[in-house]
Design an enzyme around this catalytic site. Structure first.
Site, PDB file in Angstrom:
ATOM      1  N   LYS A  15      -6.488  55.403  59.241  1.00 54.74           N
ATOM      2  CA  LYS A  15      -5.377  54.640  59.821  1.00 54.74           C
ATOM      3  C   LYS A  15      -5.797  54.032  61.157  1.00 54.74           C
ATOM      4  O   LYS A  15      -5.353  52.933  61.508  1.00 54.74           O
ATOM      5  CB  LYS A  15      -4.176  55.562  60.033  1.00 54.74           C
ATOM      6  CG  LYS A  15      -3.479  56.019  58.752  1.00 54.74           C
ATOM      7  CD  LYS A  15      -2.145  56.678  59.116  1.00 54.74           C
ATOM      8  CE  LYS A  15      -1.694  57.748  58.128  1.00 54.74           C
ATOM      9  NZ  LYS A  15      -1.279  57.282  56.825  1.00 54.74           N
ATOM     10  N   GLU A  23       1.446  57.387  67.916  1.00 52.95           N
ATOM     11  CA  GLU A  23       2.295  56.198  67.916  1.00 52.95           C
ATOM     12  C   GLU A  23       3.595  56.489  68.624  1.00 52.95           C
ATOM     13  O   GLU A  23       4.055  57.634  68.651  1.00 52.95           O
ATOM     14  CB  GLU A  23       2.626  55.785  66.463  1.00 52.95           C
ATOM     15  CG  GLU A  23       1.515  55.044  65.773  1.00 52.95           C
ATOM     16  CD  GLU A  23       1.853  54.713  64.328  1.00 52.95           C
ATOM     17  OE1 GLU A  23       2.999  54.932  63.905  1.00 52.95           O
ATOM     18  OE2 GLU A  23       0.946  54.234  63.634  1.00 52.95           O
ATOM     19  N   HIS A  26       8.743  63.065  56.193  1.00 49.18           N
ATOM     20  CA  HIS A  26       7.983  61.809  56.209  1.00 49.18           C
ATOM     21  C   HIS A  26       7.451  61.450  54.844  1.00 49.18           C
ATOM     22  O   HIS A  26       6.465  60.726  54.715  1.00 49.18           O
ATOM     23  CB  HIS A  26       6.841  61.863  57.218  1.00 49.18           C
ATOM     24  CG  HIS A  26       7.306  62.192  58.602  1.00 49.18           C
ATOM     25  ND1 HIS A  26       8.193  61.400  59.274  1.00 49.18           N
ATOM     26  CD2 HIS A  26       7.040  63.230  59.418  1.00 49.18           C
ATOM     27  CE1 HIS A  26       8.453  61.942  60.453  1.00 49.18           C
ATOM     28  NE2 HIS A  26       7.775  63.056  60.567  1.00 49.18           N
ATOM     29  N   ARG A  29      -4.356  51.476  46.568  1.00 48.15           N
ATOM     30  CA  ARG A  29      -4.204  52.047  45.222  1.00 48.15           C
ATOM     31  C   ARG A  29      -2.855  51.651  44.675  1.00 48.15           C
ATOM     32  O   ARG A  29      -2.061  51.012  45.360  1.00 48.15           O
ATOM     33  CB  ARG A  29      -4.275  53.569  45.327  1.00 48.15           C
ATOM     34  CG  ARG A  29      -3.240  54.087  46.333  1.00 48.15           C
ATOM     35  CD  ARG A  29      -3.091  55.585  46.301  1.00 48.15           C
ATOM     36  NE  ARG A  29      -2.480  56.093  47.519  1.00 48.15           N
ATOM     37  CZ  ARG A  29      -1.178  56.164  47.750  1.00 48.15           C
ATOM     38  NH1 ARG A  29      -0.320  55.721  46.845  1.00 48.15           N
ATOM     39  NH2 ARG A  29      -0.702  56.637  48.883  1.00 48.15           N
TER      40      ARG A  29
HETATM   41  P1  ADP Z   1       2.406  57.302  50.801  1.00 45.50           P
HETATM   42  O1  ADP Z   1       3.406  58.341  51.163  1.00 45.50           O
HETATM   43  O2  ADP Z   1       1.107  57.399  51.548  1.00 45.50           O
HETATM   44  O3  ADP Z   1       2.939  55.926  50.784  1.00 45.50           O
HETATM   45  P2  ADP Z   1       2.956  57.850  48.074  1.00 45.50           P
HETATM   46  O4  ADP Z   1       4.335  58.102  48.489  1.00 45.50           O
HETATM   47  O5  ADP Z   1       2.640  56.762  47.110  1.00 45.50           O
HETATM   48  O6  ADP Z   1       2.011  57.589  49.323  1.00 45.50           O
HETATM   49  O7  ADP Z   1       2.392  59.245  47.570  1.00 45.50           O
HETATM   50  C1  ADP Z   1       1.070  59.409  47.211  1.00 45.50           C
HETATM   51  C2  ADP Z   1       0.529  60.616  47.879  1.00 45.50           C
HETATM   52  O8  ADP Z   1       1.242  61.766  47.456  1.00 45.50           O
HETATM   53  C3  ADP Z   1      -0.896  60.821  47.485  1.00 45.50           C
HETATM   54  O9  ADP Z   1      -1.761  60.296  48.437  1.00 45.50           O
HETATM   55  C4  ADP Z   1      -0.990  62.328  47.333  1.00 45.50           C
HETATM   56  O10 ADP Z   1      -1.364  62.935  48.546  1.00 45.50           O
HETATM   57  C5  ADP Z   1       0.395  62.796  46.997  1.00 45.50           C
HETATM   58  N1  ADP Z   1       0.686  62.980  45.562  1.00 45.50           N
HETATM   59  C6  ADP Z   1       1.906  62.834  45.039  1.00 45.50           C
HETATM   60  N2  ADP Z   1       1.901  63.124  43.736  1.00 45.50           N
HETATM   61  C7  ADP Z   1       0.649  63.433  43.387  1.00 45.50           C
HETATM   62  C8  ADP Z   1       0.008  63.802  42.162  1.00 45.50           C
HETATM   63  N3  ADP Z   1       0.657  63.904  41.004  1.00 45.50           N
HETATM   64  N4  ADP Z   1      -1.291  64.027  42.182  1.00 45.50           N
HETATM   65  C9  ADP Z   1      -1.958  63.917  43.326  1.00 45.50           C
HETATM   66  N5  ADP Z   1      -1.421  63.583  44.494  1.00 45.50           N
HETATM   67  C10 ADP Z   1      -0.131  63.334  44.551  1.00 45.50           C
HETATM   68  P1  ADP Z   2       1.421  58.551  55.142  1.00 50.35           P
HETATM   69  O1  ADP Z   2      -0.007  58.186  55.019  1.00 50.35           O
HETATM   70  O2  ADP Z   2       1.620  60.027  55.142  1.00 50.35           O
HETATM   71  O3  ADP Z   2       2.249  57.818  54.178  1.00 50.35           O
HETATM   72  P2  ADP Z   2       2.531  56.769  57.170  1.00 50.35           P
HETATM   73  O4  ADP Z   2       1.792  56.304  58.362  1.00 50.35           O
HETATM   74  O5  ADP Z   2       2.704  55.792  56.088  1.00 50.35           O
HETATM   75  O6  ADP Z   2       1.828  58.094  56.633  1.00 50.35           O
HETATM   76  O7  ADP Z   2       3.955  57.304  57.639  1.00 50.35           O
HETATM   77  C1  ADP Z   2       4.789  58.027  56.765  1.00 50.35           C
HETATM   78  C2  ADP Z   2       6.232  57.958  57.247  1.00 50.35           C
HETATM   79  O8  ADP Z   2       6.402  58.480  58.563  1.00 50.35           O
HETATM   80  C3  ADP Z   2       6.788  56.564  57.336  1.00 50.35           C
HETATM   81  O9  ADP Z   2       7.249  56.098  56.102  1.00 50.35           O
HETATM   82  C4  ADP Z   2       7.900  56.706  58.365  1.00 50.35           C
HETATM   83  O10 ADP Z   2       9.075  57.240  57.782  1.00 50.35           O
HETATM   84  C5  ADP Z   2       7.357  57.738  59.297  1.00 50.35           C
HETATM   85  N1  ADP Z   2       6.720  57.065  60.432  1.00 50.35           N
HETATM   86  C6  ADP Z   2       5.441  56.647  60.497  1.00 50.35           C
HETATM   87  N2  ADP Z   2       5.176  56.076  61.669  1.00 50.35           N
HETATM   88  C7  ADP Z   2       6.316  56.137  62.400  1.00 50.35           C
HETATM   89  C8  ADP Z   2       6.683  55.739  63.721  1.00 50.35           C
HETATM   90  N3  ADP Z   2       5.803  55.171  64.532  1.00 50.35           N
HETATM   91  N4  ADP Z   2       7.963  55.948  64.132  1.00 50.35           N
HETATM   92  C9  ADP Z   2       8.854  56.546  63.315  1.00 50.35           C
HETATM   93  N5  ADP Z   2       8.564  56.948  62.080  1.00 50.35           N
HETATM   94  C10 ADP Z   2       7.310  56.753  61.603  1.00 50.35           C
HETATM   95 MG    MG Z   3       2.430  55.820  54.046  1.00 52.46          MG
END
Ligand code: ADP
Ligand code: ADP
Ligand code: MG
Length: 672
Positions: free
Chosen positions: A116, A200, A235, A292
C-alpha cells in the site's frame, strides 16, 4: 481459448470460476487440502489434485505444488481466485516460468500495488488524490509516533501488505499509539509475514467506494462503474452494492477516470479494483488497488449483465475485451451480503462446526447464491469462515434491500453461529434503506442492530415442542415404517388415543413447561405461557414440519443439536426469525451441573494460540473485563470475563496452543 484451467483456490470462488469455465466448455482442475477432500469445489471440478495438509501455508499457499498440479494435469492456465496466491508476484512468475498462463495482471503490476505504501507513492506521482498520511520507509516507532502526531489523531495504522482488514488499528490519541502499533505489527507479521506499516488520517463517517477496472493486452482499459462497500465490520466488507447510492454521473466519471489512470500508470491487464475512500461531501481519495477479482464482483455483473470471469479468461487468452466503455450501462440495483460463520454478538468471533442444517435462498432470475458448502460440510478454523454470498438484483435500491431482508430471514443455518440476523436487520434498517451509508453504520446503530431478543413467542415454543413430540413419536418402536401407524393417516397421534406429555424449555433465564394433550382426533392441545393452543403436526416433504397452529397452516423447522456443555438446543426457524431454546431434560441431572460449571469458567471458543494474558490467580475481575488475547484465524480476539468473579486458576500460558472448548480460566463460585 483455453481447453483446461486449474483453479488455485477453494470455497465459493473456486465453485464460481468452475461454473463459468463449464459454460464456456473449458475443463477444470481443482486443488484441495486434507480438510477439503470432500469439499464442494472438488466435487464440481472435472479433476482434483490433493496438494497437502489443511493449513493454507502447507497447501493453498505453496506455489510449487500448484504449478506442479497444473503441469501434471495439462492445465494451460491458472485462475488464482482471491486471497491465497492471487496477489503473489512470485507465484505469477513461477507460472510464467512453467509456461502456464496466470489469469491475472502482469507481475510488475502486482508488485507495484502489492505494498500500500509503494502504491501510494505511484499514485501520488500520477496525480491521484491521497488521504493525508505517512507512507515512508523509516519504520522506527519514534518516527511513526511523531508522524501520527503531525497528521493529527485519530489516525489509522495499516499494514502495507494488508488485506481483508487485517493488521489495522484505529488510534484515538498519542497515549495509545505504541500499543496499537505493536498490535498492528504483530497481526501483519502473522498474516502477511511483513510488518511494514503506514499511517493515515482516520476519516470519520467515510464511504468506501471502489471502481471495477478492466484492461486487455490490446491497449484497451475501461471501468465497469462503482460499488459501495461501506457497510463493514472490523474494516471488512459485509454488504456491497452497485451502483453507489446518490452517485451523480459527473462524480462517477471522475472516479472512473481516476481509476483508469491508476491502472494505466502501472500497465494493468485483466480485472482490478481501485478502492477510494470518500468524504460525505463526495471528495475521494485513493486507498489501494486490488490486483485480482474481488469478492463482491457479482453486484457489478448483475448491473452490467457481464460475466467478469469470462472477461478474465478472454483477456488472459490474449483476446480483446468483450465490450467497450460506451457499450456498458447500468441496469437497476444490486446488493450482495456476505453470510459468515461468526457471532456478531461476540465481536464477530468466527464460529466453526458442521453445518447440520443449511437452507440458503433459492436461486432465481434475480437471486444469485455463491457458496462453497453444502449441508453436512464443516466450517473449519483453517480458512475464511464465509458460508455464502447472496446477491439480489432489482429495479431499484429499495426493492433490492426489501427482498434481501426477506431472504436473510428465510436463511437457516444450524451448527455454526451466523450473521444472518444482523444482515436482515441491516437490510431492513430504515436509515440504511433511506441512504445513510458509511463505514461507521454498524457501530453507530449498534443498539438497534444488536437488540436483545424479546422472550420467545408462544408460537416459537409451540413449534419447538411439536418438533420434540415428533421426535419422540419417530423414535417410538412401533412407528418407523409401520403401515398401521396413525401418523400417516393423520387421524391420531398415538395408538392409544388420548395421552399427555410434558416438555420443558429454557429460554434465556426463563423456564417454560409445556403440557401436550393428545386428542382422539390427532390434534394436540399445548399449554403455553399465553394460554392453550390447538395444534396439528406432520412431516413436510423437505424435512421440515407442516404445522397447523391456532387455525393457521405453515411450515417451520426446529433443529436439535448437542451443545458444547452436553445439553441440547433446538433452533426454531419461523416467520423469518430464528430462536434457540434449550431443552430441559428432567431425567438428566448432569445437564444442570454442566450449565452451572460452564458459568464458573471461561472456555476457548476457537482453536488458537494465547498471545496475551492479563489476569493471574487471585485477581478479582468484573464482567466484560479483558482476560486474555487469543490468536485464531490470523486475527486477535480479546476474550472477556463472562461474569464478575475471582480467578481460581489460569490453565494456559502465553504462547500455548489451545483446543476449541478448552477451559482457559476458572473462577471461584462467588454465590456461595
Ligand atoms: P478487500 O477487503 O481487500 O477489498 P475483499 O473484501 O475482496 O478484499 O476480500 C478478499 C480478502 O479476504 C482476501 O485478500 C483474503 O485475505 C480474504 N478472504 C476472504 N475469503 C477468502 C477465501 N475464501 N479464501 C481466501 N481468502 C479469503
Ligand atoms: P484492506 O487491504 O484490508 O482492504 P483498505 O486500505 O482497503 O485495507 O481499508 C479497509 C477499510 O478500512 C476501508 O474500506 C475503510 O472502511 C477503512 N479505512 C481505510 N482507510 C481509512 C481511513 N483513512 N479513514 C477511515 N477509514 C479507513
Ligand atoms: Mg481494501
Amino acid at each position: 481459448m483455453f481447453s483446461k484451467i486449474l483453479i488455485a483456490n477453494r470455497g465459493e470462488i473456486a465453485c464460481r470460476v468452475i461454473k463459468t469455465a463449464r459454460r464456456l466448455g473449458i475443463k477444470t482442475v481443482a486443488v484441495y487440502s486434507d480438510a477439503d477432500a470432500e469439499a464442494r469445489h472438488v466435487a464440481m471440478a472435472d479433476e482434483a489434485i490433493h496438494i497437502g495438509p489443511s493449513p493454507a501455508r502447507e497447501s493453498y499457499l505453496v506455489a510449487d505444488k500448484i504449478v506442479d498440479a497444473a503441469k501434471r494435469t495439462g492445465a494451460e492456465a491458472i485462475h488464482p481466485g482471491y486471497g491465497f496466491l492471487s496477489e503473489n508476484a512470485g507465484f505469477a512468475e513461477a507460472c510464467a516460468k512453467a509456461g502456464i498462463v496466470f489469469i491475472g495482471p502482469p507481475t510488475a503490476a502486482i508488485r507495484a500495488m502489492g505494498s500500500k505504501s509503494e502504491a501510494k507513492k505511484i499514485m501520488e506521482k500520477a496525480g491521484v488524490p491521497l488521504v493525508p498520511g505517512y507512507h515512508g520507509d523509516d519504520q522506527s516507532p519514534e518516527l511513526l509516533a511523531k508522524e501520527a502526531k503531525r497528521i493529527g489523531f485519530p489516525v489509522l495504522i495499516k499494514a502495507s501488505a494488508g488485506g481483508g482488514g487485517k493488521g489495522m488499528r484505529v488510534v484515538e490519541g498519542a497515549a495509545k499509539f505504541a500499543d496499537a502499533l505493536a498490535g498492528a505489527k504483530r497481526e501483519a507479521k502473522a498474516s502477511f509475514a511483513d510488518d511494514h506499516v503506514l499511517i493515515e488520517k482516520y476519516l470519520t463517517r467515510p464511504r468506501h467506494i471502489e471502481i471495477q477496472v478492466f484492461a486487455d493486452t490490446h491497449g484497451n482499459c475501461l471501468y465497469l462503474f462503482e460499488r459501495d462497500c461501506s457497510i463493514q465490520r472490523r474494516h471488512q466488507k459485509v454488504i456491497e452494492e452497485a451502483p453507489a447510492p446518490d452517485m451523480d454521473p459527473a462524480r462517477r466519471k471522475a472516479m472512473g477516470d481516476a481509476a483508469v489512470a491508476a491502472a494505466k500508470a502501472i500497465g494493468y491487464v485483466g480485472a482490478g479494483t481501485v478502492e477510494f475512500i470518500a468524504d460525505q461531501d463526495g471528495t475521494f481519495y485513493f486507498m489501494e488497488m486490488n490486483t485480482r477479482l474481488q469478492v463482491e464482483h457479482p453486484v457489478t455483473e448483475a448491473i452490467t449483465g457481464q460475466d467478469l470471469v469470462e472477461w478474465q479468461l478472454v483477456v488472459a487468452a490474449g483476446r480483446k475485451m468483450p465490450r467497450s466503455q460506451d457499450q456498458l450501462a447500468i441496469d437497476g440495483h444490486a446488493v450482495e451480503v456476505r453470510l459468515y460463520a461468526e457471532d456478531p454478538a461476540r465481536n464477530f468471533l468466527p464460529s466453526t462446526g458442521t453445518l447440520v442444517h443449511l437452507r440458503l435462498p433459492e436461486e432465481g432470475p434475480n437471486i444469485r447464491v455463491d457458496t462453497g458448502v453444502r449441508e453436512g460440510d464443516t466450517v473449519t478454523p483453517f480458512y475464511d469462515p464465509m458460508i455464502a454470498k447472496v446477491i439480489v438484483h432489482d429495479r431499484d435500491r429499495t426493492s433490492a434491500m426489501r427482498r434481501m431482508a426477506v431472504l436473510m430471514g428465510e436463511t437457516e443455518v444450524v451448527g455454526v453461529t451466523t450473521n444472518a440476523g444482523l444482515l436482515k436487520a441491516l437490510c431492513a434498517h430504515p436509515a440504511f434503506v433511506g441512504g445513510e451509508v458509511d463505514t461507521g453504520f454498524i457501530e453507530r446503530h449498534h443498539d438497534q442492530l444488536f437488540a436483545k431478543p424479546a422472550p420467545a413467542s408462544d408460537r416459537t415454543i409451540a413449534i419447538a415442542t411439536l418438533a420434540r413430540l415428533v421426535e419422540w413419536h419417530d423414535a417410538a418402536p412401533s412407528s418407523p415404517g409401520d403401515p398401521y401407524s396413525p401418523w400417516g393417516a393423520q387421524n391420531g397421534f398415538r395408538l392409544l388415543g388420548e395421552g399427555h406429555d410434558e416438555v420443558r424449555w429454557k429460554d434465556g433465564e426463563r423456564e417454560v413447561t409445556v403440557q401436550a394433550y393428545h386428542r382422539r382426533d390427532g390434534s394436540i392441545g399445548l399449554t403455553l405461557p399465553g394460554g392453550t393452543l390447538e395444534a396439528r403436526v406432520r412431516h413436510a416433504d423437505d424435512g421440515r414440519l407442516a404445522v397447523l397452529l391456532a387455525g393457521e397452516t405453515f411450515t417451520a423447522a426446529a433443529v436439535p443439536r448437542a451443545a458444547n456443555d452436553g445439553g441440547v438446543d433446538y433452533t426454531v426457524f419461523a416467520d423469518g426469525n430464528q430462536r434457540r431454546l434449550r431443552l430441559v431434560d428432567p431425567l438428566d441431572v448432569t445437564q444442570y451441573e454442566a450449565v452451572g460449571a460452564s458459568e464458573g469458567s471461561m472456555r476457548s471458543p476457537l482453536p488458537g494460540k494465547i498471545i496475551d494474558l492479563r489476569v493471574k490467580v487471585g485477581d478479582t475481575v468484573s464482567k466484560g473485563q479483558a482476560l486474555l488475547v487469543l490468536e485464531a484465524m490470523k486475527m486477535e480476539h480479546t476474550l472477556t470475563a463472562p461474569a464478575d468473579g475471582k480467578v481460581k486458576a489460569v490453565r494456559y500460558g502465553i504462547g500455548e496452543q489451545v483446543a476449541e472448548g478448552a477451559e482457559l480460566v476458572e473462577f471461584d463460585d462467588t454465590e456461595s
